[in-house]
Design an enzyme around this catalytic site. Structure first.
Site, PDB file in Angstrom:
ATOM      1  CE  LYS A  79      -3.850  -2.296   2.284  1.00  0.00           C
ATOM      2  NZ  LYS A  79      -4.401  -2.744   1.048  1.00  0.00           N
ATOM      3  CB  CYS A  80       4.257   1.702  -0.689  1.00  0.00           C
ATOM      4  SG  CYS A  80       5.653   2.823  -0.869  1.00  0.00           S
ATOM      5  N   GLY A  81       3.171   4.248  -2.312  1.00  0.00           N
ATOM      6  CA  GLY A  81       3.221   4.934  -3.593  1.00  0.00           C
ATOM      7  C   GLY A  81       4.174   4.271  -4.580  1.00  0.00           C
ATOM      8  CB  THR A 125       2.658  -0.650  -4.306  1.00  0.00           C
ATOM      9  OG1 THR A 125       2.823  -0.450  -2.894  1.00  0.00           O
ATOM     10  CG2 THR A 125       2.116  -2.045  -4.554  1.00  0.00           C
TER      11      THR A 125
END
Length: 159
Positions: A34-36, A38
């Protein structure tokens, strides 16, 4: 001490010695769902598929230390990676990369290849370490360094 002296836990819970990767070029990455960053899973997978037959492996280590961006358990992480990015490179159990509970592998990686301005701490998800066939850490990459950018450094190691 060498990268091959460490034991890790695969995402299925089984212990795995890193010496099984001896003689291969490795890209070790702390990942999150759930990371930018990803979407880099797609580039990592493409790089893996392109070079795996030439002795290249991507090793993904989920980590939830940055903004709670890897909240799932191992089964959820595996499912997410498979369904969204068709990940086929090896994934491992969730670990910590900083602090007192940092996995010994990451303690070693950080001391062997310092970051910007000589810092050891991992700054965010998708920090990458390129390891040659002899187990030497040859480069550390920031989360903003895409797999496509790393390819130019990878190819000369695959001889």
């Amino acid at each position: 001490m060498s990268i091959y002296d460490f034991q890790v836990t695969a995402i299925d819970g089984n212990a795995q010695a890193l010496d099984t990767y001896q003689g291969k070029v490795l890209l070790i990455v702390n990942v999150a769902s759930k990371c930018g960053f990803t979407p880099q899973y797609a580039g990592l997978e493409a790089l893996y598929r392109k070079y795996k037959d030439k002795g290249f492996e991507v090793l993904g280590f989920p980590c939830d230390q940055f903004g709670h961006q890897e909240p799932g358990n191992e089964a959820e992480i595996q499912s997410f990676c498979s369904l969204n990015y068709d990940v086929s490179f090896p994934l491992f159990a969730k670990i910590e990369v900083n602090g007192n509970q940092a996995h010994p592998l990451y303690q070693y990686l950080k001391s062997a290849q310092k970051g910007l301005f000589g810092t050891e701490a991992i700054k965010w998800n998708f920090t990458k370490f390129l390891v040659n066939q002899d187990g030497a850490i040859v480069q550390r990459y920031a989360p903003t360094d895409t797999p496509e950018r790393i390819e130019k450094d990878l190819v000369p190691l695959l001889s």
